[in-house]
Scaffold this motif. Structure first.
Motif, short mmCIF file in Angstrom:
data_model
loop_
_atom_site.label_atom_id
_atom_site.label_comp_id
_atom_site.label_asym_id
_atom_site.label_seq_id
_atom_site.Cartn_x
_atom_site.Cartn_y
_atom_site.Cartn_z
N ALA A 16 14.68 43.26 33.74
CA ALA A 16 15.82 44.01 33.22
C ALA A 16 16.86 44.26 34.30
N SER A 17 16.41 44.59 35.50
CA SER A 17 17.33 44.84 36.61
C SER A 17 18.10 43.59 36.99
N MET A 18 17.41 42.45 37.07
CA MET A 18 18.06 41.20 37.45
C MET A 18 19.09 40.80 36.40
N ALA A 19 18.74 40.98 35.12
CA ALA A 19 19.65 40.58 34.05
C ALA A 19 20.94 41.37 34.08
N ILE A 20 20.85 42.68 34.26
CA ILE A 20 22.05 43.51 34.19
C ILE A 20 22.80 43.56 35.52
N TYR A 57 27.32 42.32 37.32
CA TYR A 57 28.33 43.03 38.11
C TYR A 57 28.27 42.77 39.62
N LEU A 58 27.14 42.24 40.10
CA LEU A 58 26.99 42.00 41.53
C LEU A 58 26.91 40.50 41.80
N GLY A 69 26.70 31.65 46.97
CA GLY A 69 25.90 30.45 47.22
C GLY A 69 24.60 30.39 46.47
N SER A 70 24.21 31.44 45.76
CA SER A 70 22.93 31.44 45.05
C SER A 70 23.12 31.06 43.59
N PRO A 71 22.27 30.15 43.06
CA PRO A 71 22.36 29.80 41.65
C PRO A 71 21.92 30.94 40.73
N GLU A 72 21.33 31.99 41.32
CA GLU A 72 20.94 33.16 40.53
C GLU A 72 22.12 34.12 40.36
N SER A 73 23.26 33.78 40.96
CA SER A 73 24.45 34.61 40.88
C SER A 73 25.62 33.79 40.36
N LYS A 74 26.56 34.46 39.73
CA LYS A 74 27.80 33.80 39.35
C LYS A 74 28.66 33.60 40.60
N PRO A 75 29.66 32.71 40.53
CA PRO A 75 30.59 32.61 41.66
C PRO A 75 31.19 33.98 41.96
N VAL A 76 31.47 34.23 43.22
CA VAL A 76 31.92 35.56 43.64
C VAL A 76 33.13 36.03 42.84
N ALA A 104 32.44 39.25 32.60
CA ALA A 104 32.05 38.86 31.24
C ALA A 104 31.57 37.42 31.13
N VAL A 105 31.79 36.61 32.17
CA VAL A 105 31.39 35.19 32.12
C VAL A 105 29.87 35.08 32.12
#
Length: 227
Positions: free
Chosen positions: A196-200, A204-205, A209-216, A221-222
């Motif tokens: 749940a923490s990772m999903a939410i 916003y964070l 460079g990590s595929p677990e994150s959106k581009p900075v 909303a993307v």
């Protein structure tokens, strides 16, 4: 780049975490053995050797209870993300893609490519099985680990019962015991919180460079976009 260097580069994630796993397991074995010796000496028993501790139900249940919760987390997450979404999280599909998706998008059957896995092109039960193989494998490992926890946990519990001059628990009694479910639920709750923490938080964070994150610079909303 040499063949060995290419192999290390291409498999770095698995190799590093595999080594971390082995290191943590060795550390758990050594510290667990030290604790077992301390407890036995305090209770007036002979210290146990490392080899005997590693084959004991005490060590087995500690390992199995962690494994089962991790694989439960993955198996549930894999299946849940077919139908559930978190808008803005790279861990989620877009709301418009809820469901099993089309054969074309999944590159299945007539849409399979020349280098697609053989069972994708085979059709029938083989394609159906391969299409669910990741979730089924994770679920199978969870069930095996949970069963191992149950068996080893009962053995460890009954050993403590005998030391305390109490009656050992039957298989059914241990299944419904506080000891079994405390071991189980204390691991489950942490895994569910982590998902749940990772999903939410990934909405916003960012982690550049990590595929677990959106581009900075991606808008909050993307969804389903990694950087």
């Amino acid at each position: 780049m040499s063949r060995a260097g290419k192999f290390l580069r291409d498999n770095g994630l698995t190799l590093v975490f595999g080594l971390l796993f082995l290191g943590a397991l060795v550390g758990q074995a050594l510290t667990g053995h030290a604790m077992a010796i301390e407890e036995r000496v305090e209770n007036g028993f002979e210290p146990v050797s490392l080899g005997r501790y590693l084959t004991s139900s005490e060590f087995a249940v500690d390992v199995a209870e962690n494994w089962q919760s991790e694989y439960l987390q993955f198996s549930l997450f894999i299946v849940a993300t077919i139908w559930l979404v978190q808008r803005g999280s790279p861990e989620s599909k877009r709301p418009s893609q809820i469901g099993r998706e089309s054969d074309e998008k999944q590159i299945v059957g007539a849409h399979a490519e020349p280098d697609s896995p053989k069972w994708v092109r085979a059709g029938g039960w083989r394609t159906a099985l391969f299409s669910r193989s990741l979730g089924l494998t994770m679920l199978a490992v969870f069930l095996v680990s949970w069963t191992a926890q149950y068996i080893a946990g009962r053995s460890a519990y009954n050993a403590d019962q005998l030391v305390a001059f109490q009656d050992p628990a039957s298989w059914a009694e241990y299944l419904f015991s506080a000891d079994f479910w405390n071991r189980t639920l204390q691991n489950w709750q942490s895994e569910f919180l982590a998902i749940a923490s990772m999903a939410i938080l990934s909405v916003y964070l960012r982690q550049r460079g990590s595929p677990e994150s959106k581009p900075v610079g991606a808008p909050h909303a993307v969804t389903e976009e990694s950087g």
